[in-house]
Design a protein around this motif. Sequence first.
Motif, PDB file in Angstrom:
ATOM      1  N   UNK A  10       0.824  -1.208   0.000  1.00 55.72           N
ATOM      2  CA  UNK A  10       0.000   0.000   0.000  1.00 55.72           C
ATOM      3  C   UNK A  10       0.862   1.263   0.000  1.00 55.72           C
ATOM      4  N   UNK A  13       1.861   1.668  -3.473  1.00 50.03           N
ATOM      5  CA  UNK A  13       0.703   2.140  -4.216  1.00 50.03           C
ATOM      6  C   UNK A  13       0.484   3.634  -3.975  1.00 50.03           C
ATOM      7  N   UNK A  17       0.291   6.746  -6.679  1.00 48.57           N
ATOM      8  CA  UNK A  17      -0.771   7.749  -6.762  1.00 48.57           C
ATOM      9  C   UNK A  17      -0.205   9.149  -6.553  1.00 48.57           C
ATOM     10  N   UNK A 120     -15.995   6.030 -22.916  1.00 53.98           N
ATOM     11  CA  UNK A 120     -14.683   5.870 -22.292  1.00 53.98           C
ATOM     12  C   UNK A 120     -13.826   4.957 -23.178  1.00 53.98           C
ATOM     13  N   UNK A 122     -10.273   2.581 -23.629  1.00 57.93           N
ATOM     14  CA  UNK A 122      -9.280   1.844 -22.872  1.00 57.93           C
ATOM     15  C   UNK A 122      -7.880   2.060 -23.421  1.00 57.93           C
ATOM     16  N   UNK A 144       2.450   0.093 -11.525  1.00 60.31           N
ATOM     17  CA  UNK A 144       2.413   1.059 -10.414  1.00 60.31           C
ATOM     18  C   UNK A 144       3.812   1.351  -9.892  1.00 60.31           C
ATOM     19  N   UNK A 213      -5.027   3.249 -15.859  1.00 61.28           N
ATOM     20  CA  UNK A 213      -5.683   2.929 -14.590  1.00 61.28           C
ATOM     21  C   UNK A 213      -7.168   3.255 -14.626  1.00 61.28           C
ATOM     22  N   UNK A 214      -7.529   4.358 -15.285  1.00 60.71           N
ATOM     23  CA  UNK A 214      -8.913   4.831 -15.168  1.00 60.71           C
ATOM     24  C   UNK A 214      -9.649   4.925 -16.506  1.00 60.71           C
ATOM     25  N   UNK A 215      -9.013   4.535 -17.605  1.00 65.55           N
ATOM     26  CA  UNK A 215      -9.515   4.729 -18.977  1.00 65.55           C
ATOM     27  C   UNK A 215      -9.610   6.231 -19.296  1.00 65.55           C
ATOM     28  N   UNK A 223     -12.760  15.864 -12.234  1.00 66.53           N
ATOM     29  CA  UNK A 223     -12.129  15.211 -11.093  1.00 66.53           C
ATOM     30  C   UNK A 223     -10.736  15.749 -10.843  1.00 66.53           C
TER      31      UNK A 223
ATOM     32  N   UNK B 212     -16.687   6.193  -2.986  1.00 64.60           N
ATOM     33  CA  UNK B 212     -17.365   7.421  -3.429  1.00 64.60           C
ATOM     34  C   UNK B 212     -17.393   7.514  -4.956  1.00 64.60           C
ATOM     35  N   UNK B 214     -16.661   8.698  -8.446  1.00 69.92           N
ATOM     36  CA  UNK B 214     -15.489   9.418  -8.931  1.00 69.92           C
ATOM     37  C   UNK B 214     -14.186   8.871  -8.378  1.00 69.92           C
ATOM     38  N   UNK B 216     -10.782   7.090  -8.196  1.00 69.44           N
ATOM     39  CA  UNK B 216      -9.855   6.798  -9.279  1.00 69.44           C
ATOM     40  C   UNK B 216      -8.938   5.623  -8.942  1.00 69.44           C
ATOM     41  N   UNK B 217      -8.556   5.504  -7.652  1.00 72.65           N
ATOM     42  CA  UNK B 217      -7.650   4.423  -7.266  1.00 72.65           C
ATOM     43  C   UNK B 217      -8.421   3.381  -6.462  1.00 72.65           C
ATOM     44  N   UNK B 218      -8.514   2.165  -7.002  1.00 74.53           N
ATOM     45  CA  UNK B 218      -9.267   1.111  -6.325  1.00 74.53           C
ATOM     46  C   UNK B 218      -8.355   0.109  -5.623  1.00 74.53           C
ATOM     47  N   UNK B 219      -7.059   0.412  -5.515  1.00 74.16           N
ATOM     48  CA  UNK B 219      -6.115  -0.569  -4.971  1.00 74.16           C
ATOM     49  C   UNK B 219      -6.497  -1.007  -3.561  1.00 74.16           C
ATOM     50  N   UNK B 220      -6.898  -0.057  -2.708  1.00 75.66           N
ATOM     51  CA  UNK B 220      -7.238  -0.454  -1.334  1.00 75.66           C
ATOM     52  C   UNK B 220      -8.520  -1.285  -1.311  1.00 75.66           C
ATOM     53  N   UNK B 221      -9.451  -0.957  -2.190  1.00 76.19           N
ATOM     54  CA  UNK B 221     -10.691  -1.737  -2.236  1.00 76.19           C
ATOM     55  C   UNK B 221     -10.404  -3.149  -2.734  1.00 76.19           C
ATOM     56  N   UNK B 240     -17.646   5.570 -15.314  1.00 68.57           N
ATOM     57  CA  UNK B 240     -16.194   5.696 -15.191  1.00 68.57           C
ATOM     58  C   UNK B 240     -15.659   4.868 -14.022  1.00 68.57           C
ATOM     59  N   UNK B 243     -15.376   1.285 -15.076  1.00 68.78           N
ATOM     60  CA  UNK B 243     -14.247   1.096 -15.996  1.00 68.78           C
ATOM     61  C   UNK B 243     -12.926   1.100 -15.239  1.00 68.78           C
ATOM     62  N   UNK B 244     -12.786   2.053 -14.285  1.00 67.19           N
ATOM     63  CA  UNK B 244     -11.542   2.136 -13.520  1.00 67.19           C
ATOM     64  C   UNK B 244     -11.368   0.877 -12.673  1.00 67.19           C
ATOM     65  N   UNK B 247     -10.417  -2.165 -14.904  1.00 71.15           N
ATOM     66  CA  UNK B 247      -9.048  -2.058 -15.414  1.00 71.15           C
ATOM     67  C   UNK B 247      -8.048  -2.415 -14.324  1.00 71.15           C
ATOM     68  N   UNK B 248      -8.257  -1.861 -13.124  1.00 69.44           N
ATOM     69  CA  UNK B 248      -7.286  -2.073 -12.050  1.00 69.44           C
ATOM     70  C   UNK B 248      -7.382  -3.479 -11.475  1.00 69.44           C
ATOM     71  N   UNK B 272     -15.343  -0.479 -23.228  1.00 71.83           N
ATOM     72  CA  UNK B 272     -14.405   0.474 -22.648  1.00 71.83           C
ATOM     73  C   UNK B 272     -13.292  -0.206 -21.860  1.00 71.83           C
TER      74      UNK B 272
END
Lengths: 289, 406
Positions: A10, A13, A17, A120, A122, A144, A213-215, A223, B212, B214, B216-221, B240, B243-244, B247-248, B272
């Motif tokens: 983490x 990671x 970020x 979106x 990819x 990462x 990461x987010x497309x 954002x 939440x 929006x 962007x980083x899903x690593x912890x989830x 979005x 898609x994020x 992808x992750x 996507x």
Amino acid sequence: MDLLPFLLTQCLNALSQAALLFFLGVGLTLIFGIMRIVNFAHGTFYMLGAFLGYSAVRLTGSFWAGLVIGPLIGGAIGAAFEMGLLRRLYRRDESAFLMVTFGLTLVLGEIIRLLWGVNALQVELPNMFAGIVFLFDEPFPTYRLFLAGAGVVVAIAIWQFLERTRLGLLIRATSQNAEMVHALGVDVNLVRTAIFGIGCGLAALGGVLAAPLVTASLGMAGNAIIDAFVIVIIGGMGSFLGSLLAAVLVAFVQVFGNYYFPDFALAAMYMLMLLVLVIRPGGLLGKEA
Amino acid sequence: MTKTHYVSRRTMLKSAVAGAAAASLPAVPRFANAAEPIKIGMPVALTGPLGGIGAQMRTACEFWAKQVNAKGGLLGRPVELIIEDTAGNPATTVRKAQEMVERNGVRLITCIVASNEALATVPKLAEWDTIFVSGDNGDGRLTGESLVPNFFRPNTSGPMGTRAVALWLRDSPMKNFYGIGMDYAWGHNSMDVFEAEAKRAGKNFLGAVFSPTGTKDFATYIAKIRQSGAEGVYLVLAGDDNNAFLSQAKQYRLSDKIQLLTEQVDEMGLNATGDAAIGMIGGSRYPASLDNPVNKAFVAAWQADYKRLPQMFEGDQYQSCMVLQAGIEKAGSIEAAKLRTALEGLALDTVKGHIVMRACDHQAEQPGFIVKVVKREGMEHPMPEVIATYAADRVTPPCNKMVYDN
């Protein structure tokens, strides 16, 4: 899962970020430091970078091409915008810049919608970093690691550029006293164009790197601009080191906040900002307001 | 805003061009006696977050109208679509629908995208003396507490979609589930339904986390999902964020260990995220691969026109158009009273097989499908493939109800 491998992955990671946040925030803060304007269109350049990255991968088959083309085109558009429009407004008050850069957000956003469509898109990972490494049996995407490394490299490069090159010297001088620099025979307008272009190029670079990461999507700009503002405010308006510090802080707060207090995921970043503003109203490394 | 004007201007232009064409070519009437067209009102969200779904529904209606008109129209009259953008706003939808009724003489409505738009429209149907045939509206209340006589739902409803997933769960060998949803009403509601269904199926629900809108980083989830030790994770993510996440999750190789499950697999998300969704299992209202004669003819004609397979909302909307067509032919009229009688109890073979528009709550009884995302050779994008089908009597809820007895 053991604590040690979890913390290690983490932390790595969070650094990846932080790199993305840094690319976004550093350009905005440099532009503010030199020009005293808030570039509202910064998030849109980030989004532009992601879409340019997509097209570069599509056309050339190489992610690295996108990494070069994205910042170049983003920077060129930024520089052209400064020369064509902003330059005429320096004698006006600050609200003029806000309106013009906000207008650029709308125009550029609409152009992106027309060129790339509403869906979106990819962006595939570059083959070299599509894999995964195991750190104490914990999987971690190599991309990462690459992001974190890229953040370090770019941060050092900007620092050396500001400290060691003649343009860097002029940028620092202009941020301290533009009139004096002008009186010494330096074309301050050129310095401004350069810094606006570099700032926008860095945002586009962040966009290219974030896309896998987010497309690439039309929601990115809104954002990103909020994140960029938070970084600049926490770090201190105009401070390069401040934006680096703020990016790392925000990333760690987000990653560990999300994990331990998921209900406050959205609030964590703003609570950090509030805390910093209470203790140091000018930001961590900014001049006291 | 601009887009709205653009659409209406284009609609006007189209009718102007059509009018001019008709005026200049009186000698070649396509329809006998220059029959009055059957006007169908489409207040459809073409911009905003629902624009993607709206575009699918509009395409399906246009495709259907073209087919019908090529065969001489309905009751010998041409079908004319009146299309207006609502941007997904319920107040705009009601206003546009009212304009269609009052100015254009519309007596038939379809193609409303969002359920809250549909819920805002149905109370006005009696006053307008207009029939509204839903093309995708999922909210259970539309055929429950909010049912009005002039509303019909040939499409799969939200509760029916969840029901199919629940039935599949019961048959699945997996025992332990975890969930991740978007942190607003839809995410929490769907997760509650899934949790209840999982428990009813005798499974363990180990918990859920909400991200939440929006994020962007899903690593912890992703770390949380792995740590839960679940065999399956239920995703309630859209747009979005979805898609994020996909992808992750692929970059973390999440699906090597855990089966990804979702309420609805739609092709827009698959396009996507490329290969990231391969292996995911979820419900589908309409998979193009259905094996029945009506669907095969539909898919073949569609591919000839668009060079691609029909997507989920296209198939569901097309079924609604077929129901409307059969109702009008049976009634011999588009008058609301006659058409209502004709639609109640109407049975026909559609792209999803044999369906019945039941009279009691105007919901079509139809099968439910569970699909798995696969990528076969020669496919540009991964596609959903049916792995389980549940019969209409198990998927359709009791009359006027949103919940099931067993």
